[in-house]
Write an enzyme that holds these catalytic residues in place. Structure first.
Site, PDB file in Angstrom:
ATOM      1  N   GLU A   1      37.798  33.345  18.114  1.00  0.00           N
ATOM      2  CA  GLU A   1      37.271  34.511  17.767  1.00  0.00           C
ATOM      3  C   GLU A   1      37.163  35.596  18.741  1.00  0.00           C
ATOM      4  O   GLU A   1      36.298  36.267  18.681  1.00  0.00           O
ATOM      5  CB  GLU A   1      35.904  34.621  16.976  1.00  0.00           C
ATOM      6  CG  GLU A   1      35.839  33.362  15.820  1.00  0.00           C
ATOM      7  CD  GLU A   1      36.450  34.003  14.775  1.00  0.00           C
ATOM      8  OE1 GLU A   1      37.930  33.782  14.861  1.00  0.00           O
ATOM      9  OE2 GLU A   1      36.189  34.595  13.830  1.00  0.00           O
TER      10      GLU A   1
ATOM     11  N   LEU B   1      36.286  38.127  22.266  1.00  0.00           N
ATOM     12  CA  LEU B   1      35.588  37.932  21.016  1.00  0.00           C
ATOM     13  C   LEU B   1      36.361  39.239  20.231  1.00  0.00           C
ATOM     14  O   LEU B   1      36.170  40.208  20.711  1.00  0.00           O
ATOM     15  CB  LEU B   1      34.006  38.166  20.870  1.00  0.00           C
ATOM     16  CG  LEU B   1      33.352  36.926  21.680  1.00  0.00           C
ATOM     17  CD1 LEU B   1      31.906  37.408  21.624  1.00  0.00           C
ATOM     18  CD2 LEU B   1      33.650  35.905  20.916  1.00  0.00           C
ATOM     19  N   ASP B   2      36.511  39.014  18.785  1.00  0.00           N
ATOM     20  CA  ASP B   2      36.997  40.071  18.006  1.00  0.00           C
ATOM     21  C   ASP B   2      35.930  41.125  17.759  1.00  0.00           C
ATOM     22  O   ASP B   2      34.993  41.017  18.097  1.00  0.00           O
ATOM     23  CB  ASP B   2      37.414  39.482  16.560  1.00  0.00           C
ATOM     24  CG  ASP B   2      38.693  38.631  16.788  1.00  0.00           C
ATOM     25  OD1 ASP B   2      39.461  38.804  17.672  1.00  0.00           O
ATOM     26  OD2 ASP B   2      38.997  37.926  15.795  1.00  0.00           O
ATOM     27  N   LYS B   3      36.678  42.414  17.568  1.00  0.00           N
ATOM     28  CA  LYS B   3      35.663  43.473  17.260  1.00  0.00           C
ATOM     29  C   LYS B   3      34.435  43.334  16.475  1.00  0.00           C
ATOM     30  O   LYS B   3      33.346  43.755  16.902  1.00  0.00           O
ATOM     31  CB  LYS B   3      36.440  44.716  16.804  1.00  0.00           C
ATOM     32  CG  LYS B   3      35.602  46.059  16.587  1.00  0.00           C
ATOM     33  CD  LYS B   3      36.501  47.069  16.132  1.00  0.00           C
ATOM     34  CE  LYS B   3      35.819  48.294  15.828  1.00  0.00           C
ATOM     35  NZ  LYS B   3      36.591  49.533  15.408  1.00  0.00           N
TER      36      LYS B   3
END
Length: 560
Positions: free
Chosen positions: A88, A334-336
């Site tokens: 993620e 980490l994803d937005k």
């Protein structure tokens, strides 16, 4: 005929030159040349890490050089079992393709570390310096134009045909029409400090960078503090064309941030990045949801990135710290829409060590999420806490419970393993089976979007707010408050205190300092200094569950 051939060849050369100047073509060419070099090295370095094999451009070259530097230092043995760059997503910063990141962060033998530490210490004591203009600038050096003006303006004799840019010639004085009491700002800087401004171009450059502030007449005294200050109403940022007169005060100013990384003239991003743990070598920060770690190649996110925020959130290393980075670097991503703990390196050895820990799966991460529905818990997928520990996830057998669920489901042709358990259930009029489930997730591997895909594809209970994998339909009603996924716990080995020199420093620390942060501790066998960091869930998690349950209890009872 010859003329025709000549023009055809000329056209081909011009076309190829123009094509190579285009960014995509350059990137592709660099990518191919880099990977050719990697293939050559693979003959001797069979376990080249994934981030060396997948990164491109200057990022790839930097990743490759870091890896080879690491092999030379022989701090650790490189694993042959190299994992994907991750969830993620724990994708290492080297795999981002952001070549610009390395330009600002590169620390090598050419960097004057003493200059960095001088700037950092000056920045930390900014309140002792007068305020400059605009807000955020502080004056570190003052010059006053003599009351009688300058007696002589010419500093070099240019009759011999020397370089007129070094020093002030009579020809320059006549051209500008200046006198001892009416002089341009760059000329005044050269006369006041010839060592700092030996040439006209150096003085002009300082003006253009906004590092000069001018106060007409003497400085004013602040009635509250008793300190002399620049008159904020009348002082102005000096320009190359400005003139100064007897009695004027010239200040050399810099943007100081109060103990943060020096040398960044960009504005502080309008969001906070809380620091969970920090020392001179690395840090762990709490990334807010909705913020990207790195901007795209077109820089469409501007300063709204973690990359831009880190220099304003973290303190620079203390003097004596070796191989520092001028800009702190996130070790993974980490994803937005994901919030939570992000690991950041401040030095080159720390970056290499932490990247290696991700490759060897030494870093253990825990996520918490809200899923749409009730995930099934088949008996054949049930495992004990001891079995989960053997798998390699981070568990506390005393507090984390004894029963867990295992998902071993291949993603994109690669093994992907997640250990999870339900924590809490809540009712909702919008959810599948009228239920929302708060779950704890512990990924062993780190495939792309592993947690989101496992819960959606295997358990058929997508994460709330997951616009990519929730399937649309009725799940659209649960969108609107972002993705409910947070990286709230992490365990890793300290990147410095486990080296030979670092362990000596650790052993010499008083017991009170070792445990002062509450994040450092020794492993059970006492051989490794570990870092344990955790944060509370964002308020929106429990508030969302509470509101949905309340609405269900109120309106669900009425409809029945």
């Amino acid at each position: 005929m010859k003329r025709t051939i000549f023009f055809v060849l000329l056209f081909v050369v011009c076309f190829l030159t123009t094509a190579f100047q285009q960014q995509p073509f350059r990137r592709q060419w660099t990518h191919r040349s880099l990977h050719s070099h990697v293939r050559e090295l693979s003959a001797t370095h069979h376990s080249l890490p994934l981030f060396c094999r997948t990164a491109t451009g200057s990022t790839g070259r930097k990743a490759l050089s870091n890896y080879l530097w690491y092999r030379e230092t022989k701090q650790h043995s490189t694993p042959t079992d190299v994992i994907d760059a991750t969830e993620e997503a724990d994708e290492m910063a080297y795999d981002s393709g952001d070549a610009d990141d390395d330009k600002d962060a590169t620390c090598n033998s050419k960097i004057d570390e003493d200059s960095f530490f001088d700037e950092a210490e000056r920045d930390a004591e900014r309140m002792s310096y007068p305020k400059g203009k605009p807000e955020g600038y502080h004056v570190t050096k003052l010059y006053t134009i003599p009351d009688q003006g300058f007696m002589s303006l010419v500093t070099v004799n240019n009759t011999g045909g020397g370089n007129s840019n070094i020093g002030i010639t009579q020809e320059e004085v006549d051209r500008l029409g200046i006198s001892g009491t009416n002089i341009t700002l760059p000329i005044a800087l050269m006369l006041l400090d010839i060592e700092e401004y030996p040439s006209l171009s150096r003085a002009r450059k300082s003006c253009r960078k906004g590092n000069i502030v001018v106060n007409r007449g003497p400085l004013v005294t602040n009635s509250e503090t008793g300190k002399v200050e620049f008159d904020q109403e009348t002082c102005f940022k000096g320009r190359v064309i400005d003139r100064v007169y007897p009695g004027d005060v010239i200040g050399i100013q810099y943007r100081l941030h109060g103990g943060y990384y020096p040398g960044f003239d960009t504005h502080k991003p309008p969001f906070e990045v809380p620091v969970v743990y920090e020392d001179d070598h690395f840090a762990i920060v709490n990334k807010p949801a909705g913020i990207v770690c790195y901007s795209q190649r077109d820089d469409s996110h501007g300063i709204m990135t973690i990359r831009h925020a880190l220099p304003f959130a973290l303190k620079p290393p203390k003097r004596g710290t070796s191989e520092i980075y001028r800009r702190p670097l996130a070790v993974h991503r980490l994803d937005k829409p994901t919030s939570g703990l992000l690991i950041v390196a401040k030095t080159k050895p720390a970056l290499v060590n932490l990247s290696n820990q991700f490759e060897q799966r030494i870093v253990k991460k825990t996520y918490t999420a809200i899923v749409n529905g009730i995930p099934s818990e088949p008996l054949e997928c049930s495992i004990t806490a001891e079995e989960a520990l053997i798998l390699g996830v981070d568990l506390d057998t005393e507090t984390d419970g004894d029963r867990w669920q295992l998902i071993d489901h291949t993603l994109d042709g690669k093994s992907a393993v997640t250990v999870w358990r339900p924590l809490k259930y809540g009712k909702s009029l919008k959810a599948k089976d009228s239920t929302l489930t708060l779950v704890e997730l512990k990924p062993k591997t780190g495939r792309r979007h592993q947690l989101r895909r496992h819960m959606s594809e295997v358990k058929e209970c997508p994460l709330v707010g997951d616009t990519t994998y929730d399937g649309g339909g009725s799940a659209l009603r649960l969108r609107g408050r972002g993705l409910f996924l947070c990286s709230n716990r992490v365990r890793l080995e300290h990147p410095y205190y486990n080296t030979v020199k670092g362990r000596e420093e650790w052993d010499a620390l008083p017991a009170s300092e070792k445990c002062a942060s509450g994040k450092l501790s020794l492993s059970d066998d006492g051989s490794t200094v570990e870092v344990h960091a955790s944060i509370d869930l964002p308020d929106k998690f429990l508030s969302f569950l509470g509101k949905e349950t309340g609405r269900h209890n109120k309106f669900g009872a009425e409809s029945s």
